[in-house]
Design a protein around this motif. Sequence first.
Motif, PDB file in Angstrom:
ATOM      1  N   GLY A  90       0.818  -1.194   0.000  1.00 48.26           N
ATOM      2  CA  GLY A  90       0.000   0.000   0.000  1.00 48.26           C
ATOM      3  C   GLY A  90       0.860   1.256   0.000  1.00 48.26           C
ATOM      4  N   GLY A  91       0.206   2.395  -0.131  1.00 48.26           N
ATOM      5  CA  GLY A  91       0.888   3.675  -0.193  1.00 48.26           C
ATOM      6  C   GLY A  91       0.464   4.453  -1.426  1.00 48.26           C
ATOM      7  N   ASN A  92       1.002   5.623  -1.615  1.00 51.47           N
ATOM      8  CA  ASN A  92       0.639   6.441  -2.772  1.00 51.47           C
ATOM      9  C   ASN A  92       1.699   6.433  -3.880  1.00 51.47           C
ATOM     10  N   VAL A  93       2.765   5.668  -3.727  1.00 48.94           N
ATOM     11  CA  VAL A  93       3.768   5.478  -4.777  1.00 48.94           C
ATOM     12  C   VAL A  93       4.162   4.019  -4.823  1.00 48.94           C
ATOM     13  N   ALA A  94       4.689   3.612  -5.969  1.00 49.10           N
ATOM     14  CA  ALA A  94       5.223   2.255  -6.124  1.00 49.10           C
ATOM     15  C   ALA A  94       6.612   2.391  -6.731  1.00 49.10           C
ATOM     16  N   LEU A  95       7.632   2.087  -5.943  1.00 46.11           N
ATOM     17  CA  LEU A  95       9.007   2.274  -6.389  1.00 46.11           C
ATOM     18  C   LEU A  95       9.439   1.139  -7.291  1.00 46.11           C
ATOM     19  N   PRO A  96      10.067   1.483  -8.462  1.00 46.26           N
ATOM     20  CA  PRO A  96      10.529   0.417  -9.372  1.00 46.26           C
ATOM     21  C   PRO A  96      11.643  -0.424  -8.754  1.00 46.26           C
ATOM     22  N   THR A 105      19.347   8.700  -2.228  1.00 44.74           N
ATOM     23  CA  THR A 105      18.911   9.719  -3.182  1.00 44.74           C
ATOM     24  C   THR A 105      18.212   9.051  -4.357  1.00 44.74           C
ATOM     25  N   LEU A 106      17.134   9.678  -4.818  1.00 44.23           N
ATOM     26  CA  LEU A 106      16.391   9.216  -5.977  1.00 44.23           C
ATOM     27  C   LEU A 106      16.607  10.192  -7.122  1.00 44.23           C
ATOM     28  N   LEU A 115       8.605  12.953 -10.135  1.00 45.50           N
ATOM     29  CA  LEU A 115       9.787  13.186  -9.297  1.00 45.50           C
ATOM     30  C   LEU A 115      11.028  13.181 -10.178  1.00 45.50           C
ATOM     31  N   SER A 116      11.789  14.262 -10.081  1.00 43.12           N
ATOM     32  CA  SER A 116      13.051  14.333 -10.818  1.00 43.12           C
ATOM     33  C   SER A 116      14.239  14.042  -9.911  1.00 43.12           C
ATOM     34  N   THR A 117      14.217  14.640  -8.722  1.00 37.70           N
ATOM     35  CA  THR A 117      15.268  14.390  -7.732  1.00 37.70           C
ATOM     36  C   THR A 117      14.622  14.399  -6.348  1.00 37.70           C
ATOM     37  N   GLY A 118      14.995  13.455  -5.524  1.00 33.85           N
ATOM     38  CA  GLY A 118      14.411  13.418  -4.181  1.00 33.85           C
ATOM     39  C   GLY A 118      15.222  12.570  -3.237  1.00 33.85           C
ATOM     40  N   ARG A 119      14.696  12.436  -2.019  1.00 34.32           N
ATOM     41  CA  ARG A 119      15.351  11.648  -0.983  1.00 34.32           C
ATOM     42  C   ARG A 119      14.368  10.589  -0.475  1.00 34.32           C
ATOM     43  N   ALA A 120      14.890   9.445  -0.129  1.00 34.36           N
ATOM     44  CA  ALA A 120      14.075   8.332   0.365  1.00 34.36           C
ATOM     45  C   ALA A 120      14.623   7.858   1.705  1.00 34.36           C
ATOM     46  N   LEU A 121      13.707   7.566   2.622  1.00 39.75           N
ATOM     47  CA  LEU A 121      14.088   7.016   3.920  1.00 39.75           C
ATOM     48  C   LEU A 121      13.354   5.690   4.080  1.00 39.75           C
ATOM     49  N   VAL A 122      14.078   4.606   4.222  1.00 42.28           N
ATOM     50  CA  VAL A 122      13.508   3.260   4.380  1.00 42.28           C
ATOM     51  C   VAL A 122      13.744   2.808   5.814  1.00 42.28           C
ATOM     52  N   ARG A 130       8.708  -3.120   5.338  1.00 36.97           N
ATOM     53  CA  ARG A 130       9.583  -1.965   5.094  1.00 36.97           C
ATOM     54  C   ARG A 130       8.717  -0.757   4.698  1.00 36.97           C
ATOM     55  N   LEU A 131       8.948   0.348   5.413  1.00 35.68           N
ATOM     56  CA  LEU A 131       8.250   1.591   5.108  1.00 35.68           C
ATOM     57  C   LEU A 131       9.219   2.537   4.412  1.00 35.68           C
ATOM     58  N   ALA A 132       8.854   2.986   3.221  1.00 34.48           N
ATOM     59  CA  ALA A 132       9.654   3.967   2.471  1.00 34.48           C
ATOM     60  C   ALA A 132       8.906   5.294   2.441  1.00 34.48           C
ATOM     61  N   VAL A 133       9.595   6.363   2.860  1.00 37.15           N
ATOM     62  CA  VAL A 133       9.032   7.714   2.842  1.00 37.15           C
ATOM     63  C   VAL A 133       9.867   8.542   1.861  1.00 37.15           C
ATOM     64  N   ILE A 134       9.191   9.221   0.919  1.00 41.51           N
ATOM     65  CA  ILE A 134       9.880   9.899  -0.182  1.00 41.51           C
ATOM     66  C   ILE A 134       9.443  11.363  -0.219  1.00 41.51           C
ATOM     67  N   ALA A 135      10.409  12.268  -0.513  1.00 40.93           N
ATOM     68  CA  ALA A 135      10.097  13.687  -0.676  1.00 40.93           C
ATOM     69  C   ALA A 135      10.982  14.282  -1.762  1.00 40.93           C
TER      70      ALA A 135
END
Length: 444
Positions: A90-96, A105-106, A115-122, A130-135
């Motif tokens: 679940g969540g609002n994104v699905a990471l490849p 860094t994404l 998203l062009s550039t961002g940060r991820a915290l797993v 595993r919870l991934a938070v992206i901004a």
Amino acid sequence: MQSLRTLTVAFLALFALATGLTGYATYTTARRTIAMLVDRRIAAVADTVLEDVAPGDRATILARIDTLSRRRDTGDIGFELIDPRGTWLGGNVALPRRPPVGLSTLHGTDRIAGLSTGRALVRDAGHGLRLAVIAETEPVEGYGPVRLRNAVIGFGAIALVVLGGTVMFGLLIRRRIGDMRSTAEAIVDGDLSRRVPVPAGGGAFAAQAVAFNHMLDRIVALMTSLRHVSADVAHDMRTPLARLRAKLERLANDATSTEQAAALEDAIAQCDALLAMFGAVLRITEVESGSRHAAFATIDIVSLAADVVDSLSPLATKAGQYIAMDAPPALTVTGDAGLLGQALMNLAENALNHTPAGARVRVSIHATGERATVCVEDDGLGIAPADRALALRRFGRLDASRHRPGHGLGLPLADAIARLHGGALVLDDARPGLRACFTLPVAN
């Protein structure tokens, strides 16, 4: 000493390097600061999602993700919850791809929509979840290139302002140095009245020009005083010497014995030598005053040198010596014909008088650019480098020539004439012998 252009280029190169490094440091620091702030934000959001949640409680985690996704302050945050096998829960994104635990860094290559550039915290949510938070670190599309362009424009403008200021300052310095150089050259050429222009409005350059002019005034006053003393002594001594010579001639005419007549003739010869010496001193004083510039004209220096060589050839032949000339058919220069003839005569006579029988003396003339070089060289013993300055000094006679007739003013007079024409008499080694050269301005 380094030139002003070299120093300016070196300064601009160092400034450009410093500006570039500062701009790069500012740009990278801004990016790191943004990344650090984003890291703090997603860490705080992750803490909110997992706070007081039992390990592996996916329902509570998904409920909190849904709540936070609907809030205005966290609506731009991306969430993803996966199981131990990597299945999206679940969540609002699905990471490849699966980012590593912790911060990472994404990029656009991760193919995350919007998203062009961002940060991820797993983070580990318990029982393999595993919870991934992206901004985003670029809240506006293309914000990174815009930030880079702004940095380049900002620091480029600083560089242009400094470059313009440096160029203007360099031109100002160059003009001031040019004023001082032209003044010094004019004084060397005999114009002792020339002074450095004093800028209006005062300032450091005006103070420097005033101090330089005061120094020139003092130097000119000392030179004038010495010249007057030398000229006055020479002038005042010529009159009594001329009277003494006239009396000696009358006594010689009335001499009653051969011995008495010979002694009087010797005394007359010594009077003539003294009169010639004082005449040479007055001649040097006249030349150094620069007053002979008015007599400058276009003359054929080759023809003038040929006359000197022809007049001295009989004396050279009588002494068993040889004098010749090596020059183009004609070469016109600007100068005083009488003084240049005197200088050539002095140099050629000096070469003949200080070389033994069988010696060869050569007068050569050649042009290079806007200057003509006149040289007189011989194959005698020459002058040691340490003694050349003494030979150019008034009454400066070397030990080897003290037993010869003369008063040590031939070379100084030739040097004064050369300086009047914008050059200087240079003594060099002819290997063997002495080479004496000076330059003249070629007539246009």
